[in-house]
Design a protein around this motif. Structure first.
Motif, PDB file in Angstrom:
ATOM      1  N   VAL A 396       0.423  18.164 -18.047  1.00  0.00           N
ATOM      2  CA  VAL A 396       1.202  17.201 -17.433  1.00  0.00           C
ATOM      3  C   VAL A 396       2.958  17.353 -18.119  1.00  0.00           C
ATOM      4  O   VAL A 396       2.408  17.352 -18.764  1.00  0.00           O
ATOM      5  N   LYS A 397       3.969  17.537 -17.576  1.00  0.00           N
ATOM      6  CA  LYS A 397       4.892  17.813 -17.706  1.00  0.00           C
ATOM      7  C   LYS A 397       5.732  16.739 -18.930  1.00  0.00           C
ATOM      8  O   LYS A 397       5.298  15.206 -18.536  1.00  0.00           O
ATOM      9  N   ARG A 398       6.596  16.651 -19.999  1.00  0.00           N
ATOM     10  CA  ARG A 398       7.344  15.862 -20.658  1.00  0.00           C
ATOM     11  C   ARG A 398       7.896  15.083 -19.681  1.00  0.00           C
ATOM     12  O   ARG A 398       8.551  15.450 -18.892  1.00  0.00           O
ATOM     13  N   HIS A 399       7.879  13.954 -20.196  1.00  0.00           N
ATOM     14  CA  HIS A 399       8.823  12.756 -19.259  1.00  0.00           C
ATOM     15  C   HIS A 399       9.173  11.319 -19.659  1.00  0.00           C
ATOM     16  O   HIS A 399       8.635  10.965 -20.664  1.00  0.00           O
ATOM     17  N   TYR A 400      10.100  11.380 -18.806  1.00  0.00           N
ATOM     18  CA  TYR A 400      10.372   9.602 -19.262  1.00  0.00           C
ATOM     19  C   TYR A 400      11.203   9.119 -17.968  1.00  0.00           C
ATOM     20  O   TYR A 400      11.765   9.995 -17.232  1.00  0.00           O
ATOM     21  N   ASP A 415      10.184  22.067 -20.140  1.00  0.00           N
ATOM     22  CA  ASP A 415      10.167  23.232 -19.700  1.00  0.00           C
ATOM     23  C   ASP A 415      10.837  23.485 -18.084  1.00  0.00           C
ATOM     24  O   ASP A 415      10.309  24.607 -16.810  1.00  0.00           O
ATOM     25  N   VAL A 416      11.442  22.320 -17.226  1.00  0.00           N
ATOM     26  CA  VAL A 416      11.930  22.057 -16.473  1.00  0.00           C
ATOM     27  C   VAL A 416      12.968  21.016 -16.621  1.00  0.00           C
ATOM     28  O   VAL A 416      13.114  20.424 -17.866  1.00  0.00           O
ATOM     29  N   ASP A 417      13.617  20.836 -15.432  1.00  0.00           N
ATOM     30  CA  ASP A 417      14.684  19.303 -15.943  1.00  0.00           C
ATOM     31  C   ASP A 417      14.521  19.806 -13.938  1.00  0.00           C
ATOM     32  O   ASP A 417      15.359  19.515 -13.210  1.00  0.00           O
TER      33      ASP A 417
END
Ligand code: CA
Length: 432
Positions: A396-400, A415-417
């Motif tokens: 699960v990608k990092r997110h806030y 690794d995504v925006d």
């Protein structure tokens, strides 16, 4: 009734001088300080509690807490994974401040925690069950913690520093230890006990008495069990937590088997919650104990096709929260106020009559509890979230992000925006 009236008057209670007489707890002429019992489970989501409307499992003892206390409809964690959430609860601070951002960390036990503050104020403190913070507990008169994630059968504990293996089933054993602590405590002083279960964390092994109990049950599937993620970004598509693809390969009817086992381990939790409530009632301490039931975060039960947690989506960002404390909290009340797991530490400190330290980032729930569930003036209008553990389990990608009453905004990074925004009134299941 005198104690009751004094407790209802929060300002008067908080203003009491903390003399040694007051610290003794129940001296002549002083109000009796409340006990604090924090019941926490691991990965128990509100969708599997009948008091939250679940049709999956019956939880009569948890329902009793809701019927005799307050149910929070909107309590959120700030980082939906075990260790980080536990550190938030202990400190009343977000992960980036308490330092425990992901499960690879070691909790800095030298920092301020609510059990330490209560202990210094004369409370008898105990930590029993799943700890999962890698460093030894501090601030407890008694601690007996599972090693790591813990096992369901014949679990290993570290008890006040000593290793031991206990015979039996983990949920029963943790309760036996909790009852033993209560039986051997000093009844002239209040207690604060953290009663933290392993269940219903995987691998969902039911107690022997519950083997097969759900075999004839057919569970309703969530409408989005076969979600194709069309309305979302890469993070939802590239995770590794799909029941169909990533769960135990030997299961045929995976969702049905998952629900049978997950719900069976919750049935043991519910029975054991009942044992503790019965004991407190028997010794006359039930109504003088602030009883909280929560989980370290929510969980996916097939929604979006998933198991596990981590995402800032409703099923796991939201966590159950029940509070029973008759001197302050009306029976059968429900709150829609935006509450957070970081609110628990300041709430306990406040209700114990101590000043809440300025550096705690959560807010005492006293005003919500005392008003039948209304958010006091100036209450928060959004909750912050930040998940850091990537690359790691389940990808699960990092997110806030931030969630308000009606909207949710999430930024996936590293690794995504990509940004996702949800209109929760029109799209409560977060599909677009
Ligand atoms: Ca957990």
């Amino acid at each position: 009734m005198k104690n009751l009236e004094t407790l209802r008057s929060g300002a008067r209670y908080a203003a009491l001088p903390l003399t040694l007489t007051a610290l003794a707890g129940c001296s002549e002429g002083q109000p009796k300080r409340p006990n604090i019992l924090v019941m926490m489970t691991d990965d128990h989501t509100a969708q599997a509690m009948s008091c939250y409307g679940s049709l999956l499992v019956e939880t009569p003892n948890l329902d009793r807490l809701a019927r005799e206390g307050m149910l929070f409809e909107n309590c959120y964690v700030s980082n939906a994974i075990s260790g980080p959430s536990r550190a938030c609860i202990l400190t009343g601070k977000y992960s980036h401040v308490n330092g425990f951002t992901d499960n690879s960390r070691t909790f800095d036990g030298d920092q301020q925690t609510f059990p330490k503050l209560l202990h210094e104020a004369g409370y008898q403190t105990a930590m029993i069950g799943k700890w999962h913070l890698n460093s030894d507990p501090q601030g407890f008169d008694f601690w007996s913690i599972l090693v790591g994630q813990g096992e369901y059968y014949a679990p290993q504990f570290i008890e006040n520093g000593e290793n031991r293996v206990e015979k039996g089933y983990v949920t029963d054993i943790i309760t036996d230890k909790a009852l033993s602590f209560l039986e051997h405590r000093d009844p002239s002083r209040p207690f604060a006990m953290l009663y933290y279960h392993k269940a219903p964390h995987r691998n969902w092994m039911p107690a022997q008495r519950h083997l097969g109990i759900n075999d004839s049950r057919v569970y309703p599937e969530p409408f989005n069990l076969l979600d194709d993620y069309a309305g979302r970004g890469r993070a939802a598509r590239e995770q590794a937590m799909e029941i169909g693809r990533d769960m135990w390969p030997e299961w045929d009817l995976k969702y049905q088997q998952y629900m049978k086992d997950y719900c069976a381990v919750i049935q043991a939790v519910d029975e054991n919650v009942g044992r503790l409530l019965d004991y407190l009632e028997k010794i006359g301490e039930l109504d003088n104990t602030i009883i909280v039931y929560t989980s370290d975060q929510g969980f996916f039960l097939g929604e979006h096709g998933w198991f596990d947690k981590r995402f800032m989506y409703e099923e796991c960002q939201r966590t159950p929260l029940l509070v029973r404390y008759p001197p302050m909290v009306g029976a059968g009340t429900r709150s829609r106020a935006l509450a957070m797991n970081i609110d628990l530490a300041p709430t306990f400190v406040d209700l114990a009559g101590l000043a809440v330290p300025d550096d705690m980032q959560g807010r005492s729930l006293r005003g919500v509890l005392a008003s039948g569930g209304e958010a006091p003036e100036g209450w928060r209008t959004g909750v912050y979230y930040h998940y850091y553990e990537y690359p790691s389990w389940h990808s699960v990608k990092r997110h806030y992000g931030i969630r308000t009453a009606d909207y949710k905004l999430i930024h996936f990074y590293n690794d995504v925006d990509e940004w996702e925004m949800y209109d929760l009134k029109r799209d409560p299941h977060e599909m677009r």
